[in-house]
Write an enzyme that holds these catalytic residues in place. Sequence first.
Site, short mmCIF file in Angstrom:
data_model
loop_
_atom_site.label_atom_id
_atom_site.label_comp_id
_atom_site.label_asym_id
_atom_site.label_seq_id
_atom_site.Cartn_x
_atom_site.Cartn_y
_atom_site.Cartn_z
N GLY A 122 42.04 31.43 77.02
CA GLY A 122 41.00 31.21 76.02
C GLY A 122 41.53 30.77 74.67
O GLY A 122 42.69 30.39 74.54
N HIS A 138 43.85 22.64 76.14
CA HIS A 138 42.98 23.18 77.19
C HIS A 138 41.93 22.15 77.61
O HIS A 138 41.68 21.94 78.79
CB HIS A 138 42.26 24.43 76.68
CG HIS A 138 43.15 25.58 76.33
ND1 HIS A 138 43.32 26.01 75.03
CD2 HIS A 138 43.91 26.40 77.09
CE1 HIS A 138 44.14 27.05 75.02
NE2 HIS A 138 44.52 27.29 76.25
N GLY A 144 49.32 22.82 82.10
CA GLY A 144 49.90 21.94 81.09
C GLY A 144 51.42 21.94 81.14
O GLY A 144 52.04 22.97 81.40
N ASP A 149 53.75 24.43 78.99
CA ASP A 149 54.41 25.59 79.60
C ASP A 149 55.14 25.10 80.85
O ASP A 149 54.75 25.40 81.97
CB ASP A 149 53.37 26.66 79.93
CG ASP A 149 52.65 27.13 78.67
OD1 ASP A 149 53.17 28.00 77.99
OD2 ASP A 149 51.58 26.57 78.37
N SER A 200 48.81 25.21 70.49
CA SER A 200 48.95 26.53 71.09
C SER A 200 47.90 27.43 70.46
O SER A 200 47.66 27.35 69.25
CB SER A 200 50.34 27.10 70.80
OG SER A 200 50.39 28.48 71.09
N SER A 201 47.29 28.28 71.27
CA SER A 201 46.35 29.26 70.71
C SER A 201 47.04 30.11 69.67
O SER A 201 46.43 30.53 68.67
CB SER A 201 45.79 30.15 71.82
OG SER A 201 45.23 29.37 72.84
N ARG A 202 48.33 30.36 69.87
CA ARG A 202 49.06 31.24 68.94
C ARG A 202 49.25 30.59 67.57
O ARG A 202 49.57 31.31 66.61
CB ARG A 202 50.43 31.61 69.53
CG ARG A 202 50.33 32.57 70.70
CD ARG A 202 51.69 33.04 71.16
NE ARG A 202 51.59 34.19 72.05
CZ ARG A 202 51.61 34.12 73.38
NH1 ARG A 202 51.70 32.94 73.99
NH2 ARG A 202 51.50 35.20 74.11
#
Length: 302
Positions: free
Chosen positions: A31, A37, A147, A150, A185-187
């Site tokens: 998420g 994404h 993806g 990663d 990146s979500s991070r």
Amino acid sequence: MITITTIDEMRVWCDAARRAGRRVGLVPTMGFFHDGHVSLMRAARDAGDTVVVSIFVNPLQFGPSEDLDRYPRDLERDRELARDAGVEVLFVPSVDEMYPRPPLTTVHVDALTGGLCGASRPTHFDGVTTVVAKLFSIVGPGRAYFGRKDFQQLAVVRRMTADLNLPVEVVGCPLVREPDGVAMSSRNANLDERERAAARVLVAALRDAVDALRRGERDAATLRRVLSARVDAEALATLDYAEVVDAGDLTPLARLDDGGEVLVAVAARIGKTRLIDNMTVIVDGDDVRADPGITARVPASE
Ligand code: AMP
């Protein structure tokens, strides 16, 4: 687009879709969507699949001192982005739904998981392969999209799927970058302004290594030093690894010879946030073909 939270309901829905002659394309995620994404969702839709996206922040793939509690979440925003990308089902199970009891059965892929991210995150890939195997079993996708951001995860999931003869085609999709080159990146959402600027050091290091290759450098140890020197020069960054490995079996290389695909990869902590990035390179005589991924047209925040 509908949201499903139970495994039983997800199975019933996918069974019906398959009976109707449709192929299910699964995009497993944690998420907090960005264009990386969304690019996987579009790839699934463009391939003609009925697109199921899972959102599950999988506790099994986080180590005890990692950022499970800080992992960013925004289900409402994710719903909108997924709907716009042509997703039919969001599968959002709870932790209790996925792990009603601590699992006694896990999936372990050997060798490929020992280096790179596996060296500093020793339990991470068992968590990933276990949850991906569960999702494959629940959803029964014909294809699953991952993806190249990663890259090691993609290699590990491919190998698991082949070793266990799972009837799923694993599709690898390009790494998507922010306009300034930082890998999406979500991070990244956990970085403050100074840290976000410092995060550019990962892609800068990869570019340095590719430049060195273009100048004729073929010694992997020298290339690792090029990578780590750039990261070490950034005060807010702490290097985790700087690696040059065979892109097929992920084993460290001594020299870069012609022909094979090489993975140049870095991981670093920027403040408290651990980020990874990579480029693949094919060396063909003097010709060095790097795959830096693709750049999103607009920043994800716009
Ligand atoms: P995550 O939600 O971070 O676990 O990622 C879910 C999927 O999206 C994985 O297959 C990731 O490799 C992929 N992904 C994450 N970031 C990117 C990116 N910048 N470009 C391409 N794919 C990505």
